[in-house]
Design a protein around this motif. Structure first.
Motif, PDB file in Angstrom:
ATOM      1  N   GLU A 157      67.940  44.509  51.041  1.00 20.67           N
ATOM      2  CA  GLU A 157      66.910  44.605  50.009  1.00 20.67           C
ATOM      3  C   GLU A 157      66.070  45.858  50.175  1.00 20.67           C
ATOM      4  O   GLU A 157      66.008  46.443  51.261  1.00 20.67           O
ATOM      5  N   LYS A 188      62.149  47.411  49.334  1.00 17.03           N
ATOM      6  CA  LYS A 188      60.787  47.015  48.973  1.00 17.03           C
ATOM      7  C   LYS A 188      59.931  48.240  49.115  1.00 17.03           C
ATOM      8  O   LYS A 188      59.758  48.744  50.218  1.00 17.03           O
ATOM      9  N   ARG A 213      68.750  42.422  61.712  1.00 24.51           N
ATOM     10  CA  ARG A 213      68.154  43.242  60.670  1.00 24.51           C
ATOM     11  C   ARG A 213      67.781  44.617  61.210  1.00 24.51           C
ATOM     12  O   ARG A 213      67.290  44.734  62.334  1.00 24.51           O
ATOM     13  N   ALA A 250      60.386  37.714  49.184  1.00 23.51           N
ATOM     14  CA  ALA A 250      59.958  38.977  49.788  1.00 23.51           C
ATOM     15  C   ALA A 250      58.457  39.207  49.607  1.00 23.51           C
ATOM     16  O   ALA A 250      57.836  39.918  50.394  1.00 23.51           O
ATOM     17  N   PRO A 295      57.236  39.238  55.887  1.00 21.57           N
ATOM     18  CA  PRO A 295      57.652  38.544  54.667  1.00 21.57           C
ATOM     19  C   PRO A 295      58.841  37.625  54.917  1.00 21.57           C
ATOM     20  O   PRO A 295      59.576  37.791  55.889  1.00 21.57           O
ATOM     21  N   LEU A 296      59.018  36.670  54.031  1.00 20.28           N
ATOM     22  CA  LEU A 296      60.224  35.847  54.059  1.00 20.28           C
ATOM     23  C   LEU A 296      61.358  36.651  53.439  1.00 20.28           C
ATOM     24  O   LEU A 296      61.133  37.641  52.749  1.00 20.28           O
ATOM     25  N   GLU A 297      62.564  36.207  53.686  1.00 24.05           N
ATOM     26  CA  GLU A 297      63.717  36.877  53.101  1.00 24.05           C
ATOM     27  C   GLU A 297      64.683  35.821  52.579  1.00 24.05           C
ATOM     28  O   GLU A 297      64.996  34.869  53.284  1.00 24.05           O
ATOM     29  N   TRP A 330      62.956  34.460  58.375  1.00 26.04           N
ATOM     30  CA  TRP A 330      61.675  35.053  58.724  1.00 26.04           C
ATOM     31  C   TRP A 330      61.868  35.723  60.081  1.00 26.04           C
ATOM     32  O   TRP A 330      62.280  35.087  61.040  1.00 26.04           O
TER      33      TRP A 330
END
Lengths: 363, 406
Positions: free
Chosen positions: A50, A52, A67, B53, B61-63, B137
């Motif tokens: 993603e 952001k 990640r 997000a 943030p959560l994902e 998370w």
């Protein structure tokens, strides 16, 4: 490392956030912490997850929760090694939203067109034996609700003969159910409900309705409708909520209305050939119109709306159609003699072992 | 509504804006429309990616890692394993009734009802499990080792007990199902614990339960008053007639305003008690939305929907207003009224409604997040990866029954 660039890492084993530097060696890389080195990992196994703001997050194939996040201006030697960002993913990103929408719309329109039009070609391909089996499976002997007396059956057969040149592959029955209706089913089955006979004022009325249902059989509407309904249910099944069912009923009722028109035309032709007056059928629709209220729909807009929502043409319109077909001064003959008519009307009452109603009541 | 009014900052915060969300929702509506609804699984995924997000727990943030394809596969599976057999069974039942076998048909209907009941419970469980297993998370996710098969039976028998008690025990059934469901979920290495007390709900529930009786009694009393004071003649010109009209008015008021309000009061309490009893390791949760918050939330949702329906019907009115006579003529001639304009009208009508419902989903998530609080400590070293299985087929069952996860 150039100006503002920041990288962080979760190893997927614990929730600890690690500030790291990326050390690229060919197609591989390490993630460096002050006293710890993670890796080596392969750039090929990185997956874009993603974006952001100016941050992007990548995962690693086969490593749950792994990640790598980067923020800011990615160093030039590193940038080409990271996977490209995705917005929608796949096809839509490649074509762009506008083009992809047009492509999808084209495919959808083609699919709907096939579902709407193909039953016309497909229905006649279904062998009549299969249709007959389906009809039997659906209705059978209607739980013993078909009325049967020799005289009544003879009257019914005579009526059918006068309306159709090839009555052998039709099975016309009177069902002992108090309902003002008639149906055509797969396999040439036509059911007239006793409620219809009870309120009919003349055999001519019943002839018109029967000829209409025979019209459905002859025009192969029954299997067509079934196929079309199934197809639409599948194709529009993806829609959430009421959108799909609204479209479904809009598209399918238009076809059922066309079918009803064709069946009415068939009925008019059959009546003419049998020299039976359409006045009776017009009377029938007149009574139906006063029941469904279409005769009182003076407001044109209300009429239009009603016609969208009903699967049949308005009864009032159908009355006019049959009235117009009356040829003045023509020597019509009644569809049945008064004797035959009485036998047909009372067949269910005379039949001692016929069952009645819907069968939910305890007898 | 960000919850920073002088209090200690909340551990759970929301940072999204509806205009940013609209940039996701509008293309979603367009793509869903042109794919005849097929895209909606990917649309849901993109919505959730954004909402998750924008939701921060403490500092991260959560994902959302769910994928459109797995929702789609779930839907297809349910369609073939459940939808098609149901359609076939319906035909079989029709045939059996017509062939005079109502008893066998009844048995089959009962068996189908039981199966659907069971699968509904299972669907609730699986949906929650799926959503937790796709929520990350700090690289850690949730899940459950339980498949939910026993929960399906609990769902049946607890609801049957509630029904036998004339639904007086409904709060017990729903709360003990909540506890059972959440107790089988986990996040990272920690198991959720939930032991909410259903008795705390009873006062609100009885209020909801008794409202219809109170309205009925009120209406009857007024009706009697009407009958006794009316002295013949036209009933609506007398005082009695007025009282009768008032009784009818109160009945309608009760049905459409007081009943939903009473239900909302109960639901508000339910969420506070249920989430308030939830624990995860050293974490405790709280849900701060009170009844007025809920009422405002629902009123705004209602307003959004009304506006959307207004926009949805506008093209129809235009279509008919532009040339009403042509439609009538076509119809009177018995011609097909299927016009390109009409189909496009329906398709366009879907746009505002679909957009409004996704805005309502945004508002629901925001409402939920803003009112959720968490207390306690998280030891990041001990927060290790979940070892639960993660199922690969989305929430197809839930989708099929049209039920929500929480």
């Amino acid at each position: 490392m150039t100006t503002f660039f920041d990288a962080w890492h979760f190893d997927g084993q614990s929730a600890v956030r690690r500030k790291v530097e990326i050390q690229a060696i060919g197609r591989q890389f390490y993630l460096l912490e002050p006293e710890l080195r993670h890796g080596p990992f392969h750039f090929d196994e990185l997956r874009f997850l993603e974006a952001k703001g100016d941050a992007r997050v990548y995962g690693l194939a086969g490593k749950d929760g792994w990640r790598l996040g980067v923020r800011g201006h990615v160093p030039e030697d590193l940038a080409p090694l990271l996977p490209a960002s995705k917005t929608y993913g796949g096809l839509i990103d490649r074509l762009g939203l506008g083009k992809a929408s047009l492509v999808f719309a084209g495919i959808s329109a083609a699919v709907v067109a096939v579902v709407l039009l193909s039953p016309q070609w497909l229905a006649p391909l279904i062998p009549s034996s299969v249709e007959a089996k389906l009809g039997n499976a659906l209705v059978g002997d209607f739980g013993g609700r078909f009325c049967d007396t020799p005289q009544g059956k003879a009257a019914l057969a005579k009526l059918t003969r006068s309306l159709d040149d090839n009555p052998k592959d039709l099975q016309v029955e009177i069902a002992n159910i108090d309902m003002l209706n008639a149906v055509a089913l797969p396999g040439g089955k036509v059911l007239l409900f006793q409620g219809l006979l009870d309120q009919a004022k003349s055999p001519d009325e019943v002839a018109g309705v029967l000829a209409h249902e025979i019209g459905h059989v002859r025009e192969r509407h029954v299997m067509q409708g079934l196929l079309r309904q199934m197809g639409l249910a599948v194709v529009l099944g993806g829609f959430d909520g009421s959108g799909g069912s609204t479209l479904n009923s809009l598209l399918s009722t238009t076809y059922t209305r066309d079918s009803e028109r064709e069946a009415d035309d068939h009925s008019l032709k059959a009546l003419k050939q049998a020299n039976i007056s359409p006045v009776g059928t017009a009377d029938f629709f007149n009574r139906l119109a006063s029941m469904d209220g279409s005769r009182d729909l003076k407001d044109r807009q209300a009429r239009t709306m009603a016609s969208y929502t009903s699967s049949h043409p308005l009864s009032d319109e159908r009355r006019k159609l049959f009235e117009k077909a009356v040829v003045k001064g023509s020597a019509y003959k009644p569809a049945l003699t008064s004797n035959e008519w009485r036998e047909l009307k009372t067949m269910c009452a005379q039949d001692k072992d016929v069952k009645s109603g819907w069968g939910f009541d305890i007898e | 509504m960000t919850g920073h009014e002088g209090k200690a900052p909340s551990a759970v915060t929301f940072h999204g804006s509806w205009t940013d969300f609209a940039k996701i929702a509008l293309p979603n509506v367009l793509l869903t429309l042109v794919t005849l609804g097929v895209y909606r699984f990917w649309a849901t995924t993109r919505e959730r990616q954004y909402l998750w997000a924008q939701t921060r727990f403490i500092d991260e943030p959560l994902e959302w890692t769910g994928r459109g394809m797995e929702l789609f596969i779930g839907f297809i599976m349910v369609f073939f394993l459940l939808g098609l057999p149901l359609i076939v069974m319906q035909l079989v039942i029709n045939g059996l009734v017509f062939q005079g076998q109502p008893i066998i048909a009844g048995v089959i209907i009962f068996a189908m009802f039981l199966a659907i009941f069971y699968l509904t419970g299972l669907a609730y469980f699986r949906a929650l499990r799926y959503r937790l297993s796709r929520t990350y998370w700090r690289g850690i996710r949730g899940g459950s080792d339980d498949q939910g098969f026993t929960y399906g039976w609990s769902y049946i028998w607890k609801n049957v007990v509630a029904a036998i008690s004339l639904y007086l025990l409904y709060p017990w059934a729903s709360m003990s199902l909540w506890n059972e469901r959440w107790s089988k979920m986990s996040f990272g290495p920690y198991q959720f614990e939930s032991n909410a007390d259903w008795k705390a709900l009873m006062k609100r529930y009885l209020l909801f339960y008794l409202v219809p009786f109170l309205i009925f009694v009120g209406a009857v009393a007024l009706g009697i008053a009407a009958a006794s004071s009316g002295e013949g003649g036209d009933p609506f010109s007398t005082a009695g007639g007025v009282a009768g009209a008032v009784a009818i008015f109160i009945g309608i008021l009760g049905l459409y305003i007081v009943m939903p309000l009473a239900a909302l009061l109960y639901y508000s309490k339910f969420m506070r008690v249920a989430i308030g009893a939830l624990r995860l390791g050293d974490l405790e949760f709280d849900f701060t939305a009170r009844s007025p918050d809920w009422i405002l939330f629902w009123l705004a949702n209602l307003a959004i929907l009304m506006i959307a329906y207004g926009f949805a019907f506008a093209p129809f009115s235009l279509l008919i207003a532009t040339d009403p006579t042509q439609f009538v003529q076509q119809m009177e001639a018995g011609e097909s009224i299927l016009s390109v304009g009409l189909v496009i009208g329906v398709l366009i009508a879907i746009i505002p409604i679909a957009f409004a419902t996704s805005i309502i989903r945004y508002r629901s998530w925001k409402f939920f997040v803003v009112h959720t609080e968490a207390f306690g400590e998280v030891n990041l070293d001990r927060m290790t990866q979940s070892t639960t299985d993660s199922s690969s087929h989305g929430e197809g069952l839930l989708d099929a029954f049209d039920v929500g996860a929480i």
